[in-house]
Design a protein around this motif. Structure first.
Motif, PDB file in Angstrom:
ATOM      1  N   VAL A  31       0.633  -1.273  -0.345  1.00 59.85           N
ATOM      2  CA  VAL A  31       0.125  -0.082   0.128  1.00 59.85           C
ATOM      3  C   VAL A  31       1.111   1.239   0.201  1.00 59.85           C
ATOM      4  CG1 VAL A  31      -1.762   1.422   1.208  1.00 59.85           C
ATOM      5  CG2 VAL A  31      -2.314  -0.900   1.073  1.00 59.85           C
ATOM      6  N   VAL A  32       1.778   1.326   0.726  1.00 60.32           N
ATOM      7  CA  VAL A  32       2.634   2.448   0.905  1.00 60.32           C
ATOM      8  C   VAL A  32       3.466   2.214  -0.360  1.00 60.32           C
ATOM      9  CG1 VAL A  32       4.960   3.212   1.479  1.00 60.32           C
ATOM     10  CG2 VAL A  32       3.249   2.577   3.586  1.00 60.32           C
ATOM     11  N   ASP A  33       3.482   1.333  -1.028  1.00 61.40           N
ATOM     12  CA  ASP A  33       4.845   1.728  -2.514  1.00 61.40           C
ATOM     13  C   ASP A  33       3.750   2.280  -3.326  1.00 61.40           C
ATOM     14  OD1 ASP A  33       6.904   1.130  -4.400  1.00 61.40           O
ATOM     15  OD2 ASP A  33       5.887  -0.742  -5.040  1.00 61.40           O
ATOM     16  N   VAL A  34       2.700   1.704  -3.429  1.00 64.07           N
ATOM     17  CA  VAL A  34       1.471   1.906  -4.451  1.00 64.07           C
ATOM     18  C   VAL A  34       1.620   3.564  -4.390  1.00 64.07           C
ATOM     19  CG1 VAL A  34      -1.002   1.601  -5.214  1.00 64.07           C
ATOM     20  CG2 VAL A  34       0.423   0.034  -5.571  1.00 64.07           C
ATOM     21  N   ALA A  35       1.035   4.014  -3.225  1.00 63.14           N
ATOM     22  CA  ALA A  35       0.145   5.229  -2.662  1.00 63.14           C
ATOM     23  C   ALA A  35       1.653   6.234  -2.689  1.00 63.14           C
ATOM     24  CB  ALA A  35       0.370   5.577  -0.871  1.00 63.14           C
ATOM     25  N   GLY A  36       2.950   6.032  -2.719  1.00 61.84           N
ATOM     26  CA  GLY A  36       3.911   6.903  -3.004  1.00 61.84           C
ATOM     27  C   GLY A  36       3.656   6.899  -5.201  1.00 61.84           C
ATOM     28  N   GLN A  49      -2.139  -5.569  -5.042  1.00 63.46           N
ATOM     29  CA  GLN A  49      -2.619  -6.989  -5.212  1.00 63.46           C
ATOM     30  C   GLN A  49      -3.396  -7.089  -4.165  1.00 63.46           C
ATOM     31  OE1 GLN A  49      -3.848  -8.619  -7.776  1.00 63.46           O
ATOM     32  NE2 GLN A  49      -3.373  -6.535  -9.215  1.00 63.46           N
ATOM     33  N   THR A  50      -4.118  -8.112  -3.172  1.00 64.66           N
ATOM     34  CA  THR A  50      -4.230  -9.232  -1.870  1.00 64.66           C
ATOM     35  C   THR A  50      -5.021 -10.129  -2.630  1.00 64.66           C
ATOM     36  OG1 THR A  50      -5.479  -8.672   0.729  1.00 64.66           O
ATOM     37  CG2 THR A  50      -6.371  -8.324  -1.506  1.00 64.66           C
ATOM     38  N   ASN A  51      -4.686 -11.270  -1.611  1.00 67.05           N
ATOM     39  CA  ASN A  51      -5.323 -12.910  -1.817  1.00 67.05           C
ATOM     40  C   ASN A  51      -5.802 -13.276  -0.287  1.00 67.05           C
ATOM     41  OD1 ASN A  51      -4.072 -12.922  -4.339  1.00 67.05           O
ATOM     42  ND2 ASN A  51      -2.603 -13.500  -3.732  1.00 67.05           N
ATOM     43  N   SER A  52      -6.131 -11.772   0.393  1.00 62.66           N
ATOM     44  CA  SER A  52      -6.666 -12.400   1.846  1.00 62.66           C
ATOM     45  C   SER A  52      -8.226 -11.155   2.440  1.00 62.66           C
ATOM     46  CB  SER A  52      -6.065 -11.754   2.329  1.00 62.66           C
ATOM     47  OG  SER A  52      -5.384 -10.329   3.411  1.00 62.66           O
ATOM     48  N   ASN A  53      -8.850 -12.014   2.689  1.00 64.05           N
ATOM     49  CA  ASN A  53      -9.310 -11.783   3.348  1.00 64.05           C
ATOM     50  C   ASN A  53      -9.928 -11.031   5.122  1.00 64.05           C
ATOM     51  OD1 ASN A  53     -11.527 -12.074   1.146  1.00 64.05           O
ATOM     52  ND2 ASN A  53     -11.262 -14.233   1.147  1.00 64.05           N
ATOM     53  N   VAL A  58      -8.574  -6.168   4.020  1.00 60.41           N
ATOM     54  CA  VAL A  58     -10.191  -5.471   3.871  1.00 60.41           C
ATOM     55  C   VAL A  58      -8.774  -3.786   3.508  1.00 60.41           C
ATOM     56  CG1 VAL A  58     -11.699  -4.262   5.259  1.00 60.41           C
ATOM     57  CG2 VAL A  58     -11.588  -6.627   5.037  1.00 60.41           C
ATOM     58  N   LEU A  59      -8.252  -3.307   4.109  1.00 63.07           N
ATOM     59  CA  LEU A  59      -7.300  -2.295   4.447  1.00 63.07           C
ATOM     60  C   LEU A  59      -7.002  -2.043   2.825  1.00 63.07           C
ATOM     61  CD1 LEU A  59      -6.171  -0.394   5.951  1.00 63.07           C
ATOM     62  CD2 LEU A  59      -3.797  -1.777   5.693  1.00 63.07           C
ATOM     63  N   VAL A  60      -6.497  -3.053   2.189  1.00 59.91           N
ATOM     64  CA  VAL A  60      -6.726  -2.373   1.292  1.00 59.91           C
ATOM     65  C   VAL A  60      -7.021  -3.341  -0.420  1.00 59.91           C
ATOM     66  CG1 VAL A  60      -4.680  -4.278  -1.017  1.00 59.91           C
ATOM     67  CG2 VAL A  60      -4.634  -4.165   1.078  1.00 59.91           C
ATOM     68  N   ASP A  61      -8.638  -3.920  -0.112  1.00 63.80           N
ATOM     69  CA  ASP A  61      -9.251  -3.555  -1.058  1.00 63.80           C
ATOM     70  C   ASP A  61     -10.257  -1.938  -1.341  1.00 63.80           C
ATOM     71  OD1 ASP A  61      -9.522  -5.941  -1.840  1.00 63.80           O
ATOM     72  OD2 ASP A  61     -11.027  -6.644  -0.138  1.00 63.80           O
ATOM     73  N   ALA A  62     -10.216  -1.530   0.480  1.00 59.65           N
ATOM     74  CA  ALA A  62     -10.389   0.009   0.672  1.00 59.65           C
ATOM     75  C   ALA A  62      -9.959   0.409   0.406  1.00 59.65           C
ATOM     76  CB  ALA A  62     -10.849   0.128   2.153  1.00 59.65           C
ATOM     77  N   PHE A  63      -8.754   0.742   0.043  1.00 57.60           N
ATOM     78  CA  PHE A  63      -7.060   1.658  -0.265  1.00 57.60           C
ATOM     79  C   PHE A  63      -7.485   1.028  -2.342  1.00 57.60           C
ATOM     80  CE2 PHE A  63      -3.343   2.445  -2.332  1.00 57.60           C
ATOM     81  CZ  PHE A  63      -3.130   3.582  -2.236  1.00 57.60           C
ATOM     82  N   GLU A  69     -12.650   6.033  -6.494  1.00 56.44           N
ATOM     83  CA  GLU A  69     -13.105   7.062  -6.509  1.00 56.44           C
ATOM     84  C   GLU A  69     -12.124   8.860  -6.706  1.00 56.44           C
ATOM     85  OE1 GLU A  69     -16.286   8.192  -5.133  1.00 56.44           O
ATOM     86  OE2 GLU A  69     -16.948   5.803  -5.247  1.00 56.44           O
ATOM     87  N   VAL A  70     -11.376   8.699  -6.475  1.00 55.62           N
ATOM     88  CA  VAL A  70     -10.102   9.643  -6.686  1.00 55.62           C
ATOM     89  C   VAL A  70      -9.740   9.607  -7.632  1.00 55.62           C
ATOM     90  CG1 VAL A  70      -8.166  10.676  -5.949  1.00 55.62           C
ATOM     91  CG2 VAL A  70      -9.491  10.020  -3.864  1.00 55.62           C
TER      92      VAL A  70
END
Length: 108
Positions: A31-36, A49-53, A58-63, A69-70
Motif C-alpha cells: 500500500v505504501v509503495d502504490v501510494a508513493g 494486489q491482495t489474496n486475503s480476506n 480489507v485495508l487493501v480493498d478499501a485503499f 473514487e479519487v
C-alpha cells in the motif's frame, strides 16, 4: 533439554515473525509503495494486489476503492477544466449582447 526448549522457542518465534511479515507487513508495504507512486505520478489506476480476506485484505480493498473514487473525481475535474476555456469564451460573447439588451430595455 533446556537447550532444545530454547531452540524450539526461537524457531517458533522466527516462524511467527515470518508469518506476521507475510500476512501484515507485506500488504502494508505494498500500500505504501502504490501510494508513493500515485503521489509521484498522479496515476490513480495503480492497484495493490491482495489474496486475503483478513483485516489487511480489507485495508487493501478499501485503499483500492479509494483510488477508484479519487480517479473518477479527478477525471471529472480534468474534464471540467478542459471545458472551461470554451465556456469562458461563450460567456464573453454573451455579456456584451446582454448588456446591449439591458441598455435597450431601460431606455424604452
Amino acid at each position: 533439554l533446556v537447550l532444545a526448549e530454547a531452540l524450539f522457542g526461537d524457531g517458533a518465534a522466527a516462524l511467527m515473525a515470518h508469518r506476521l511479515q507475510h500476512g501484515i507487513t507485506r500488504p502494508i508495504l505494498a500500500v505504501v509503495d502504490v501510494a508513493g507512486g500515485v503521489l509521484e505520478k498522479r496515476d490513480y489506476s495503480a492497484r495493490v494486489q491482495t489474496n486475503s480476506n483478513d483485516e489487511t485484505g480489507v485495508l487493501v480493498d478499501a485503499f483500492n476503492n479509494m483510488l477508484d473514487e479519487v480517479g473518477e473525481r479527478n477525471a471529472t475535474l480534468e474534464g471540467a477544466r478542459a471545458e472551461l476555456p470554451t465556456l469562458t469564451a461563450e460567456l464573453e460573447q454573451r455579456v456584451p449582447a446582454g448588456t446591449r439588451l439591458l441598455g435597450t430595455a431601460t431606455c424604452t
